[in-house]
Scaffold this active site. Structure first.
Site, PDB file in Angstrom:
ATOM      1  N   GLY A 168       0.841  -1.188   0.000  1.00  0.00           N
ATOM      2  CA  GLY A 168       0.000   0.000   0.000  1.00  0.00           C
ATOM      3  C   GLY A 168       0.879   1.240   0.000  1.00  0.00           C
ATOM      4  N   ILE A 170       2.358   2.848   2.463  1.00  0.00           N
ATOM      5  CA  ILE A 170       3.559   2.706   3.285  1.00  0.00           C
ATOM      6  C   ILE A 170       4.521   1.706   2.656  1.00  0.00           C
ATOM      7  CG2 ILE A 170       4.423   1.935   5.529  1.00  0.00           C
ATOM      8  CD1 ILE A 170       1.815   3.098   6.720  1.00  0.00           C
ATOM      9  N   SER A 189       0.938  -9.257  -2.651  1.00  0.00           N
ATOM     10  CA  SER A 189      -0.397  -8.664  -2.603  1.00  0.00           C
ATOM     11  C   SER A 189      -1.322  -9.589  -3.374  1.00  0.00           C
ATOM     12  CB  SER A 189      -0.396  -7.253  -3.211  1.00  0.00           C
ATOM     13  OG  SER A 189      -0.030  -7.311  -4.574  1.00  0.00           O
ATOM     14  N   ARG A 247       0.695  -4.460  12.337  1.00  0.00           N
ATOM     15  CA  ARG A 247      -0.062  -4.753  13.536  1.00  0.00           C
ATOM     16  C   ARG A 247       0.519  -6.012  14.164  1.00  0.00           C
ATOM     17  NH1 ARG A 247      -1.786  -0.455  14.441  1.00  0.00           N
ATOM     18  NH2 ARG A 247      -3.930   0.302  14.378  1.00  0.00           N
ATOM     19  N   GLU A 276      -0.177  -5.238  23.280  1.00  0.00           N
ATOM     20  CA  GLU A 276       0.529  -4.027  23.717  1.00  0.00           C
ATOM     21  C   GLU A 276      -0.097  -3.453  24.984  1.00  0.00           C
ATOM     22  OE1 GLU A 276       0.606  -1.310  20.430  1.00  0.00           O
ATOM     23  OE2 GLU A 276       1.636  -2.739  19.116  1.00  0.00           O
ATOM     24  N   HIS A 294       5.784   0.977  19.616  1.00  0.00           N
ATOM     25  CA  HIS A 294       4.755   1.439  18.674  1.00  0.00           C
ATOM     26  C   HIS A 294       4.914   2.933  18.377  1.00  0.00           C
ATOM     27  CE1 HIS A 294       0.468   0.391  17.131  1.00  0.00           C
ATOM     28  NE2 HIS A 294       1.078   1.246  16.314  1.00  0.00           N
TER      29      HIS A 294
END
Length: 374
Positions: A168, A170, A189, A247, A276, A294
């Site tokens: 994407g 990023i 992808s 994530r 987290e 993070h």
């Protein structure tokens, strides 16, 4: 966004209006000030009895502003019958059930683009750190070990084969940066991304097998949970490095702990974790793992830009009934217009179908998994 505080603003909100804005979690201070100054804002996390407030006044809320980490859970969504917009501070929105929101006529937004560069910068920095063992070398010097023996050689970064899981915004920004290192870039992808010169591979396992380092930038959520599995880590191999700025749920953390402990991979750089802020003890104890709290988007400039975009999404909704940057699942919907808080007469969109969480074969990414993560 304004930085002047309004003395009369309270946690429960004091201004009259057609509907209240619910602040679900702590946010950027400048964004919190703007919410208090411009809207009748209820700060849910500061209330002594949030459940009582929702029970008695939940039908007053027309929009919720929340962080990507907290989102709007199912129970909270059910307690807000007039809710028509969920505004996320962050790119990620996997903590909000968008399918459920769509069925309720609720639109959802996030803050894409403004944090792309900073997240990509950190991903590449983390890759260099773990491959060259910079943090480990720093600890080596501080512990006085250099006086006894030289630090052992690490892995070269330039010219290596780097796989990007999720191309994407990023992911593409990471690829552009790595081109400067002469890296041979491949990506995974669902389908090849138009206009991209890099090699496309259909599964995460195939990508890991073809690269020296795997950088994870795929979207979170049920569709990608455990995507980086034990099989993927095994394919990456004992000379391979993992970088995760996506994530924590995307990586099977139990398998990762085993891979680090048993030497299935050379090392990992992690900015995100499954639970987290809790980090497995075996990762904390490993000198081959770079651990970050993070912080991929955590620059002053980027966080202010995220706050500004979140505020503009809310302003657009409160004035026009639509969001400025709706998430992909909502972007295809025709704007319904109208005053905020007025129930929509449109038919709910058909729910998306998510693949099973059980990985029974090497997986290709679904359409939405090409999106960014935060």
């Amino acid at each position: 966004m304004s930085h002047s505080a309004t003395a009369t603003a309270t946690a429960a909100g004091v201004r009259p209006g057609p509907g209240a804005v619910l602040q679900v979690s702590p946010l950027l201070p400048s964004l919190e000030r703007a919410l208090s100054e411009r809207y009748r804002t209820v700060r849910l996390h500061e209330l002594p009895d949030p459940a009582a407030r929702l029970r008695d006044h939940g039908d007053d809320v027309v929009a919720a502003v929340t962080s990507a980490r907290i989102g709007v859970g199912d129970a909270l969504m059910d307690a807000l019958p007039r809710l028509r917009a969920v505004v996320h501070f962050g790119v990620g929105y996997d903590t909000t059930d968008v399918v459920r929101a769509r069925a309720r006529g609720i639109d959802v937004s996030n803050t894409p683009d403004v944090l792309t560069d900073c997240v990509a910068d950190l991903a590449v920095g983390a890759l260099i750190d773990v491959m060259r063992r910079m943090s480990a070398a720093d600890r080596y010097v501080r512990a006085g070990e250099w006086t006894h023996a030289p630090f052992p050689p690490a892995a070269r970064v330039s010219g290596k084969r780097v796989g990007i899981l999720g191309l994407g915004r990023i992911g593409r920004a990471v690829a552009r940066r790595l081109e400067g290192f002469g890296a041979e870039i491949a990506y995974c992808s669902r389908v090849p991304v138009p206009g991209v010169p890099h090699r496309h591979l259909p599964t995460a396992e195939a990508l890991a097998e073809a690269c020296d380092a795997l950088v994870v930038t795929v979207a979170g959520g049920a569709g990608t949970e455990g995507l980086v599995s034990a099989a993927v880590l095994d394919a990456l191999g004992p000379e391979g490095h993992l970088v995760n700025v996506a994530r924590g749920s995307v990586v099977d953390e139990t398998a990762l702990v085993a891979a680090v402990r048993e030497g299935w991979i050379a090392g990992a750089a992690l900015d995100v974790f499954a639970d987290e802020p809790h980090v497995p003890q075996e990762l904390l104890a490993s000198d081959r793992v770079v651990l970050l709290p993070h912080i991929a988007s955590a620059t002053r400039e980027t966080r202010e830009a995220m706050g500004d975009l979140a505020l503009r999404n809310l302003e657009r909704f409160m004035t026009e009934g639509v969001l400025l940057t709706p998430v992909p699942e909502c972007a295809a919907r025709r704007p319904h217009g109208g005053r905020p808080g007025r129930p929509s007469a449109r038919r709910p969109c058909r729910p998306l179908r998510c693949p099973s969480r059980r990985l029974t074969a090497p997986r290709a990414l679904s359409t939405n998994e090409n999106a960014d993560y935060i």
